[in-house]
Motif scaffolding. Structure first.
Motif, PDB file in Angstrom:
ATOM      1  N   TYR A   8       1.128  -1.289   0.370  1.00  0.00           N
ATOM      2  CA  TYR A   8       0.495   0.000  -0.038  1.00  0.00           C
ATOM      3  C   TYR A   8       0.862   1.506   0.499  1.00  0.00           C
ATOM      4  CZ  TYR A   8       0.792   0.440   5.141  1.00  0.00           C
ATOM      5  OH  TYR A   8       1.493  -0.227   6.137  1.00  0.00           O
ATOM      6  N   ARG A   9       0.420   2.468   0.050  1.00  0.00           N
ATOM      7  CA  ARG A   9       1.028   3.478  -0.462  1.00  0.00           C
ATOM      8  C   ARG A   9      -0.244   4.164   0.796  1.00  0.00           C
ATOM      9  NH1 ARG A   9       1.189   3.970  -6.123  1.00  0.00           N
ATOM     10  NH2 ARG A   9       3.083   3.551  -6.004  1.00  0.00           N
ATOM     11  N   LEU A  10       0.298   5.151   1.120  1.00  0.00           N
ATOM     12  CA  LEU A  10      -0.350   6.822   1.695  1.00  0.00           C
ATOM     13  C   LEU A  10      -0.905   7.482   0.436  1.00  0.00           C
ATOM     14  CD1 LEU A  10       1.865   6.490   5.107  1.00  0.00           C
ATOM     15  CD2 LEU A  10      -0.700   5.826   4.308  1.00  0.00           C
ATOM     16  N   VAL A  11      -2.085   8.042   0.954  1.00  0.00           N
ATOM     17  CA  VAL A  11      -2.503   9.239   0.363  1.00  0.00           C
ATOM     18  C   VAL A  11      -3.662  10.290   1.408  1.00  0.00           C
ATOM     19  CG1 VAL A  11      -3.588   9.220  -2.151  1.00  0.00           C
ATOM     20  CG2 VAL A  11      -2.371   7.956  -1.619  1.00  0.00           C
ATOM     21  N   CYS A  12      -2.576  11.565   0.187  1.00  0.00           N
ATOM     22  CA  CYS A  12      -3.450  12.464   1.122  1.00  0.00           C
ATOM     23  C   CYS A  12      -4.626  12.991   0.400  1.00  0.00           C
ATOM     24  CB  CYS A  12      -2.111  13.771   1.488  1.00  0.00           C
ATOM     25  SG  CYS A  12      -3.561  15.323   2.541  1.00  0.00           S
ATOM     26  N   ASP A  13      -5.552  13.482   1.139  1.00  0.00           N
ATOM     27  CA  ASP A  13      -7.096  14.100   0.267  1.00  0.00           C
ATOM     28  C   ASP A  13      -6.573  15.761   0.470  1.00  0.00           C
ATOM     29  OD1 ASP A  13      -9.392  14.338  -0.256  1.00  0.00           O
ATOM     30  OD2 ASP A  13     -10.909  13.871   0.930  1.00  0.00           O
ATOM     31  N   GLY A  14      -5.929  15.874  -0.880  1.00  0.00           N
ATOM     32  CA  GLY A  14      -5.879  17.012  -0.871  1.00  0.00           C
ATOM     33  C   GLY A  14      -7.410  17.747  -1.747  1.00  0.00           C
TER      34      GLY A  14
ATOM     35  N   TRP B  46      -4.680  11.489   6.124  1.00  0.00           N
ATOM     36  CA  TRP B  46      -3.964  10.546   4.944  1.00  0.00           C
ATOM     37  C   TRP B  46      -4.765   9.260   4.688  1.00  0.00           C
ATOM     38  CZ3 TRP B  46       0.476  11.542   2.251  1.00  0.00           C
ATOM     39  CH2 TRP B  46       0.882  12.643   2.157  1.00  0.00           C
ATOM     40  N   PHE B  47      -4.815   7.893   3.263  1.00  0.00           N
ATOM     41  CA  PHE B  47      -5.106   7.351   3.992  1.00  0.00           C
ATOM     42  C   PHE B  47      -4.315   5.651   2.701  1.00  0.00           C
ATOM     43  CE2 PHE B  47      -8.578   9.453   3.779  1.00  0.00           C
ATOM     44  CZ  PHE B  47      -9.301   9.864   4.657  1.00  0.00           C
ATOM     45  N   ALA B  48      -4.843   4.230   3.556  1.00  0.00           N
ATOM     46  CA  ALA B  48      -3.860   3.699   2.901  1.00  0.00           C
ATOM     47  C   ALA B  48      -4.254   3.475   1.934  1.00  0.00           C
ATOM     48  CB  ALA B  48      -3.365   2.552   3.458  1.00  0.00           C
ATOM     49  N   ARG B  49      -4.047   2.848   0.141  1.00  0.00           N
ATOM     50  CA  ARG B  49      -4.317   2.705  -0.956  1.00  0.00           C
ATOM     51  C   ARG B  49      -3.566   1.080  -1.543  1.00  0.00           C
ATOM     52  NH1 ARG B  49      -7.947   5.324   0.918  1.00  0.00           N
ATOM     53  NH2 ARG B  49      -9.221   7.129   0.034  1.00  0.00           N
ATOM     54  N   ALA B  50      -4.125   0.128  -2.006  1.00  0.00           N
ATOM     55  CA  ALA B  50      -3.563  -0.591  -2.577  1.00  0.00           C
ATOM     56  C   ALA B  50      -2.440  -0.433  -3.594  1.00  0.00           C
ATOM     57  CB  ALA B  50      -4.764  -1.726  -2.888  1.00  0.00           C
TER      58      ALA B  50
ATOM     59  N   LEU C 109       1.961  -4.659   3.921  1.00  0.00           N
ATOM     60  CA  LEU C 109       3.633  -4.128   4.093  1.00  0.00           C
ATOM     61  C   LEU C 109       3.078  -2.317   3.391  1.00  0.00           C
ATOM     62  CD1 LEU C 109       5.774  -6.643   2.739  1.00  0.00           C
ATOM     63  CD2 LEU C 109       5.408  -5.667   5.401  1.00  0.00           C
ATOM     64  N   PRO C 110       4.011  -1.358   3.870  1.00  0.00           N
ATOM     65  CA  PRO C 110       4.452   0.085   2.653  1.00  0.00           C
ATOM     66  C   PRO C 110       5.105  -0.356   1.771  1.00  0.00           C
ATOM     67  CG  PRO C 110       5.232  -0.132   4.448  1.00  0.00           C
ATOM     68  CD  PRO C 110       4.294  -1.504   4.685  1.00  0.00           C
ATOM     69  N   LEU C 111       4.478   0.099   0.884  1.00  0.00           N
ATOM     70  CA  LEU C 111       5.200  -0.188  -0.414  1.00  0.00           C
ATOM     71  C   LEU C 111       6.746   0.767  -0.328  1.00  0.00           C
ATOM     72  CD1 LEU C 111       5.189  -0.239  -3.451  1.00  0.00           C
ATOM     73  CD2 LEU C 111       4.901   2.104  -4.325  1.00  0.00           C
ATOM     74  N   PRO C 112       7.585   0.235  -0.671  1.00  0.00           N
ATOM     75  CA  PRO C 112       9.447  -0.407  -0.596  1.00  0.00           C
ATOM     76  C   PRO C 112       9.506   1.311  -1.227  1.00  0.00           C
ATOM     77  CG  PRO C 112       9.129  -2.330  -0.986  1.00  0.00           C
ATOM     78  CD  PRO C 112       7.315  -1.298  -1.583  1.00  0.00           C
ATOM     79  N   ARG C 113       9.428   1.973  -1.650  1.00  0.00           N
ATOM     80  CA  ARG C 113       8.869   3.875  -1.491  1.00  0.00           C
ATOM     81  C   ARG C 113       8.815   4.432  -1.460  1.00  0.00           C
ATOM     82  NH1 ARG C 113      10.096   2.728  -8.397  1.00  0.00           N
ATOM     83  NH2 ARG C 113      11.360   0.736  -8.283  1.00  0.00           N
ATOM     84  N   SER C 114       9.451   5.694  -0.564  1.00  0.00           N
ATOM     85  CA  SER C 114       8.009   6.545   0.750  1.00  0.00           C
ATOM     86  C   SER C 114       7.888   7.659  -0.820  1.00  0.00           C
ATOM     87  CB  SER C 114       8.788   7.216   1.113  1.00  0.00           C
ATOM     88  OG  SER C 114      10.245   7.906   1.276  1.00  0.00           O
TER      89      SER C 114
END
Length: 132
Positions: free
Chosen positions: A5-11, A21-25, A122-127
């Motif tokens: 997953y990656r974290l995404v901010c609702d803008g 911030w929300f987790a997205r697959a 797991l969080p996506l390896p790249r931030s």
């Protein structure tokens, strides 16, 4: 095996969750029919060519059955059916026109809810955070 997953901010400006911030697959790629056939061949005694023939025919049969307004249930996978998107509603049934239909879409309902524990995600390896 893990679901990334990656974290995404609702803008979005008018969103009630703006700034949260929300987790997205994360989709790491697509597995095509040929690769599925190779994996299935490795896992059982059926030859790849036989698996490919069945998967190809399955796609054609599913398409035909959906066009005939049937729901398809694939045991252990889920159900497929056609949904309709409307441009607008009608005040009464007599006022509805076929042109009010915007289009068709495919609906998928999983066979059963998948239960995952924390070790499966797991969080996506790249931030790389994304802002909508």
């Amino acid at each position: 095996m893990a679901i990334f997953y990656r974290l995404v901010c609702d803008g979005r400006k008018k969103s009630p969750t703006q700034g949260q911030w929300f987790a997205r697959a994360v989709n790491l790629g697509t597995v095509e029919t040929d690769e599925l056939a190779a994996i299935i061949e490795r896992n059982c005694s059926v030859k790849r060519s036989d698996v490919l023939a069945v998967l190809t025919e399955l796609g054609e049969v599913i398409h035909q059955q959906l066009q005939d307004s049937h729901r398809i249930r694939l045991k252990g996978i889920g159900s497929l059916m056609v949904g309709i998107s409307n441009r607008q509603g009608a005040d009464r049934p007599e006022a509805f026109r076929r042109s009010d239909i915007k289009g068709l879409h495919l609906c998928f309902k999983p066979e059963k809810e998948q239960t995952l524990d924390d070790t499966d995600m797991l969080p996506l390896p790249r931030s790389s955070d994304i802002v909508l």
